[in-house]
Design a protein around this motif. Structure first.
Motif, PDB file in Angstrom:
ATOM      1  N   ARG A 195       0.847  -1.202   0.000  1.00 50.73           N
ATOM      2  CA  ARG A 195       0.000   0.000   0.000  1.00 50.73           C
ATOM      3  C   ARG A 195       0.880   1.249   0.000  1.00 50.73           C
ATOM      4  N   ARG A 196       1.948   1.183   0.753  1.00 50.98           N
ATOM      5  CA  ARG A 196       2.856   2.321   0.805  1.00 50.98           C
ATOM      6  C   ARG A 196       3.622   2.458  -0.515  1.00 50.98           C
ATOM      7  N   ARG A 197       3.991   1.343  -1.113  1.00 56.80           N
ATOM      8  CA  ARG A 197       4.745   1.381  -2.367  1.00 56.80           C
ATOM      9  C   ARG A 197       3.877   1.760  -3.562  1.00 56.80           C
ATOM     10  N   ARG A 198       2.670   1.200  -3.601  1.00 54.95           N
ATOM     11  CA  ARG A 198       1.853   1.285  -4.818  1.00 54.95           C
ATOM     12  C   ARG A 198       0.678   2.245  -4.708  1.00 54.95           C
ATOM     13  N   GLY A 199       0.369   2.710  -3.509  1.00 52.24           N
ATOM     14  CA  GLY A 199      -0.762   3.610  -3.334  1.00 52.24           C
ATOM     15  C   GLY A 199      -2.043   2.864  -3.004  1.00 52.24           C
ATOM     16  N   VAL A 200      -3.084   3.625  -2.642  1.00 49.40           N
ATOM     17  CA  VAL A 200      -4.367   3.050  -2.250  1.00 49.40           C
ATOM     18  C   VAL A 200      -5.473   3.619  -3.131  1.00 49.40           C
ATOM     19  N   ASN A 201      -6.599   2.917  -3.178  1.00 49.26           N
ATOM     20  CA  ASN A 201      -7.747   3.382  -3.949  1.00 49.26           C
ATOM     21  C   ASN A 201      -8.680   4.193  -3.061  1.00 49.26           C
ATOM     22  N   SER A 202      -9.852   4.500  -3.561  1.00 51.90           N
ATOM     23  CA  SER A 202     -10.768   5.371  -2.823  1.00 51.90           C
ATOM     24  C   SER A 202     -11.297   4.729  -1.554  1.00 51.90           C
ATOM     25  N   LEU A 203     -11.157   3.404  -1.427  1.00 51.92           N
ATOM     26  CA  LEU A 203     -11.604   2.710  -0.219  1.00 51.92           C
ATOM     27  C   LEU A 203     -10.461   2.500   0.774  1.00 51.92           C
ATOM     28  N   GLY A 204      -9.274   3.038   0.448  1.00 48.18           N
ATOM     29  CA  GLY A 204      -8.128   2.884   1.330  1.00 48.18           C
ATOM     30  C   GLY A 204      -7.421   1.555   1.204  1.00 48.18           C
ATOM     31  N   ARG A 205      -7.759   0.769   0.195  1.00 46.19           N
ATOM     32  CA  ARG A 205      -7.122  -0.522  -0.035  1.00 46.19           C
ATOM     33  C   ARG A 205      -6.049  -0.395  -1.111  1.00 46.19           C
ATOM     34  N   LEU A 206      -5.255  -1.445  -1.264  1.00 52.92           N
ATOM     35  CA  LEU A 206      -4.207  -1.438  -2.280  1.00 52.92           C
ATOM     36  C   LEU A 206      -4.804  -1.135  -3.647  1.00 52.92           C
ATOM     37  N   GLN A 352     -13.114  -2.262 -10.273  1.00 53.72           N
ATOM     38  CA  GLN A 352     -13.556  -1.034  -9.633  1.00 53.72           C
ATOM     39  C   GLN A 352     -13.192  -1.140  -8.159  1.00 53.72           C
ATOM     40  N   ASN A 353     -12.210  -0.325  -7.724  1.00 54.64           N
ATOM     41  CA  ASN A 353     -11.698  -0.403  -6.359  1.00 54.64           C
ATOM     42  C   ASN A 353     -11.249  -1.821  -5.994  1.00 54.64           C
ATOM     43  N   GLY A 354     -10.548  -2.441  -6.931  1.00 54.44           N
ATOM     44  CA  GLY A 354      -9.968  -3.759  -6.681  1.00 54.44           C
ATOM     45  C   GLY A 354     -10.864  -4.922  -7.025  1.00 54.44           C
ATOM     46  N   ARG A 355     -12.140  -4.695  -7.085  1.00 53.83           N
ATOM     47  CA  ARG A 355     -13.109  -5.776  -7.308  1.00 53.83           C
ATOM     48  C   ARG A 355     -13.498  -5.822  -8.777  1.00 53.83           C
ATOM     49  N   THR A 356     -13.474  -7.015  -9.381  1.00 49.61           N
ATOM     50  CA  THR A 356     -13.920  -7.128 -10.761  1.00 49.61           C
ATOM     51  C   THR A 356     -15.396  -6.784 -10.843  1.00 49.61           C
ATOM     52  N   SER A 357     -15.752  -6.037 -11.877  1.00 49.45           N
ATOM     53  CA  SER A 357     -17.117  -5.518 -11.970  1.00 49.45           C
ATOM     54  C   SER A 357     -17.672  -5.709 -13.373  1.00 49.45           C
TER      55      SER A 357
END
Length: 800
Positions: A195-206, A352-357
């Motif tokens: 998360r620190r290396r790659r950043g987080v999405n709008s939900l605060g996840r990787l 979308q925010n990590g989840r396939t949609s």
């Protein structure tokens, strides 16, 4: 079953934990604590329990893809049987001495409260199976703070006196807090965080962007039991939800080491070369779990490893939450890093925010098709949530993308699909290219004379010739089929030569589907090519149909799948002899259907590019939305059931079956993926027809397929429809009629070319188009009317 010795060992560990909790053991006073060491034997092959664990969740399509890659490239698969111990085997080997070291009286942490937080390991040299090694473990450090108590255990494996494998594992007891205190040496944990290396999405996840999964797998408690049997880690939190809840987990959790073993296996880390890795376990995988392994790219410069390391993340497939962060490197990863086992030609859903949609895909293509109509585009945008709003939006779209309005909307929708959907290697599907499949086809030919007669078996009676014509006439007068269907089928009955399809090769996508034309085509003496999906090649129905028919069944050298390898499917079909007709009768549940139709569109585009005289065919559904000029009947049904329907419609306010000239056929239970999947074929048919290609598109009847008969609600609905005089047809009868309409279309290509209503001209809609009420409300009534059918045990016929 889990070994009794493992259970006994765990019981002793729990007893030790209880004693530590009661006695409140303090930090060790000595600078060093004696570790646990001893000889261990590496069997000459991987233990059966480990093999069972690694293989149990790998689907047949994935194995088939490995086989196909070998045929395409001539290389051997990545994961063969290794003569060396894998890193996951060596980690498991260190588990028992690590547990013993943690159970020492001097360690002030009960085993029952510890979970693995991070790990580091290095395989310095390959270790041959079938010999003895020395294995040891010792506690290297203990740290206590307000966050809990951390314990680091160092494990090692020696072969011929030399260190060949080393690991460091960080355990944490979150509930055991206190004043800051340390013992032992400080080890390099805490710096690895994607998360620190790659950043987080709008939900605060990787933030994984739109990266595809390298591998996917469903895990269950049964997998946890296999891992426990292999390693001896029989902690009940991994096998019992009740036990897991005692320690604060909602359900049983998968072993962290099991997750990493699966990841390493899929990446080809088989112990044959030097390699290293590290893992950070952010959250447990609650069982059952669908996990995805994501390649995050080359490791950044702050990694402990060199520049040839790669970062990976394990996501929860349902939520998109990052559960485990991984980083691997060394020569053992070289084959993967060069693309040896990464998926390439597989179509994947956007994220979308990590989840396939699938909603992102379905709404995006609908919005693109609606662009020319700003008001419609706004209705598509405002359909929130899409699962509830799609029916109205897609019904409105049917007015805009109707063939009578031209192909502009259809082209826009397909163009968005080619740009918005990607292969797993990052290419847009619009960049697809046909791929050669090496190896000759497998052919099965029948020895019977071609059947030159259309026939149906209904309710124990055989219909053919005059009796079949009379049946079709009755259906037409009742509004069960459209006039175009009656005329075409009547012509086939009158002129059986229409069933002579010599010179054509039918590439059937979905050849094993209940409504596939393949059995009829084979009986009529045609050549049928079936790019069989993995798992279905073991079904003998197609082969039996070929042997008992007059045509030839053509199968590929390895199973082909339109989602996992559409470019290979296209390459195989394009190389077939004869004039090609691609027939799409695909179906799959949920988002899989949407991906399957996207894959079919890739195949159709590539084959028509290579073979311009290719014909294309699709089966439409009466539970879709169409522009219909023919009005519904004012009075519908027969007998008491019809009166009950009229009363129900008035009381419940059922909607009409025409909305500004559009038939709103969607049924809520089918969902938005079904609607979007069906629209892809309609758009392609509209575009190719306008371009002058031979196309066939016919709406098929409601049919008693296997998927219907095993569903109680659908059995009830079909039973109710039968009482209304809208009886669904047996699957075999439906398949025969649809195959006959296909044959007629190929012999009469101008019929579709000259009709703006070709999508519905020859519909066999079972009366749904004639009903004055919209199908979704009608089906609710039908379920109540046929409720007794849901209570009866289903009889599921076999196909073939």
């Amino acid at each position: 079953m889990v070994e009794l010795t493992h259970v006994t060992r765990f019981a002793r560990l729990m007893a030790t934990s209880v004693r530590k909790s009661v006695s409140r053991v303090d930090f060790p006073e000595r600078e060093e604590i004696a570790g646990e060491a001893g000889a261990a034997y590496l069997p000459d092959k991987a233990p059966e329990s480990l093999e069972d664990f690694l293989k149990s969740g790998v689907d047949e399509a994935e194995n088939a893809q490995d086989e196909l890659e070998g045929l395409r490239s001539g290389r051997e698969g990545m994961r063969g049987e290794s003569a060396y111990a894998t890193p996951s085997q060596l980690r498991a080997l260190c588990f028992a001495p690590s547990v013993k070291a943690l159970s020492a009286p001097e360690i002030p942490v009960p085993m029952a409260g510890l979970v693995v937080a991070e790990s580091l390991w290095t395989l310095a040299a390959p270790i041959l199976l079938g010999g003895k090694v020395e294995v040891g473990a010792t506690v290297a450090s203990i740290r206590r703070s307000e966050r809990g108590t951390e314990v680091t255990v160092r494990g090692a494996v020696f072969d011929d006196g030399g260190l060949v494998y080393a690991e460091e594992t960080l355990y944490i007891a979150k509930k055991l807090t206190g004043e800051p205190r340390e013992w032992g040496e400080r080890l390099p944990f805490g710096g690895f965080d994607l998360r620190r290396r790659r950043g987080v999405n709008s939900l605060g996840r990787l933030d994984v962007g739109n990266r595809p999964a390298v591998a996917e797998r469903e895990f269950t408690v049964a997998d946890s039991r296999l891992w426990a049997r292999y390693t001896g880690d029989v902690n009940p939190i991994h096998m019992s939800s009740a036990a897991a809840r005692v320690f604060g987990f909602r359900r049983a959790i998968l072993h962290g080491a099991a997750v990493e073993a699966w990841a390493m296996d899929r990446l080809g880390l088989d112990g044959t070369a030097r390699c290293w890795g590290q893992a950070k376990f952010r959250a447990p995988a609650l069982l059952p779990a669908r996990l995805e392994l994501i390649d995050m790219g080359r490791a950044s410069s702050d990694s402990r490893a060199s520049s040839d390391s790669r970062d990976f993340a394990v996501l929860d497939g349902k939520s998109g939450r990052d559960l485990v962060h991984l980083s691997y490197g060394g020569a053992g990863l070289e084959r993967y890093s060069k693309g040896g086992d990464r998926p390439s030609g597989r179509i994947v859903l956007p994220r979308q925010n990590g989840r396939t949609s699938s909603s992102v895909l379905a709404r995006g293509m609908a919005l693109a098709a609606a662009t020319a109509d700003p008001r419609l585009a706004e209705r598509v945008k405002s359909a929130e949530p899409w699962r509830e709003g799609y029916r109205a939006a897609m019904t409105d779209l049917s007015r805009v993308d109707a063939p009578s309005r031209g192909s502009e909307a259809a082209r826009a929708g397909l163009a968005w699909l080619t740009k918005g959907l990607h292969f797993a290697d990052g290419r847009r599907i619009g960049e697809a290219r046909a791929v050669e499949v090496r190896g000759g086809p497998w052919k099965v030919s029948g020895s019977r004379e071609p059947r030159r007669e259309l026939s149906l078996e209904l309710n124990g009676r055989d219909y053919r010739g005059r009796s079949l014509l009379a049946l079709l006439d009755a259906w037409h007068r009742r509004g069960f089929i459209r006039r175009g269907a009656y005329d075409a089928l009547a012509e086939v009955i009158d002129d059986p030569g229409i069933l002579d399809l010599e010179g054509w090769t039918f590439a059937c996508l979905g050849a094993s589907a209940a409504l596939s034309p393949a059995p009829s085509l084979l009986a009529w003496g045609a050549d049928v090519a079936a790019p069989v999906r993995a798992g279905q090649e073991k079904n003998s129905a197609l082969i039996d149909a070929a042997k008992s028919g007059a045509g030839t069944l053509i199968l590929p050298p390895a199973p082909l799948d339109v989602v996992r390898a559409p470019e290979a499917v296209a390459g195989w079909i394009a190389a077939l002899d004869g004039r090609i007709a691609i027939v799409d009768t695909l179906y799959a549940p949920g988002a899989k259907f949407l991906l399957a139709e996207a894959g079919a569109d890739v195949v159709e585009s590539l084959v028509t590019r290579a073979r311009p005289d290719t014909a294309l065919a699709w089966y439409g559904s009466p539970t879709d939305a169409y522009v219909l000029s023919e009005p519904p009947k004012a009075h519908f049904g027969r007998g008491p059931a019809a009166s009950a329907l009229a009363a129900y419609a008035k009381a419940r306010g059922l909607g009409p079956s025409r909305v500004d000239g559009v038939y709103p056929g969607y049924i809520a239970v089918q969902g938005p993926n079904y609607a979007a999947a069906k629209r892809i074929g309609r758009w392609r048919a509209t575009v190719e027809r306008e371009a002058g290609r031979t196309v066939s598109y016919n709406v098929g009847p409601l049919s008693t397929t296997r998927s219907v008969l095993v569903s109680r609600p659908l059995r009830a609905a079909y039973g109710g429809l039968r009482r209304l005089g809208m009886a669904p047809l047996p699957a075999a009868a439906s398949a025969e009629l649809m195959a006959a309409l296909l044959a007629w279309d190929l012999k009469n290509p101008r019929a579709a070319a000259e009709s703006d209503t070709f999508l519905t001209d020859k519909a066999i809609d079972c009366g749904l188009f004639s009903c004055p009420y919209e199908p979704n409300g009608l089906m609710a009534f039908a379920v109540a009317l046929g409720a007794d059918k849901a209570l009866k045990r289903a009889w599921v016929p076999k196909r073939g």
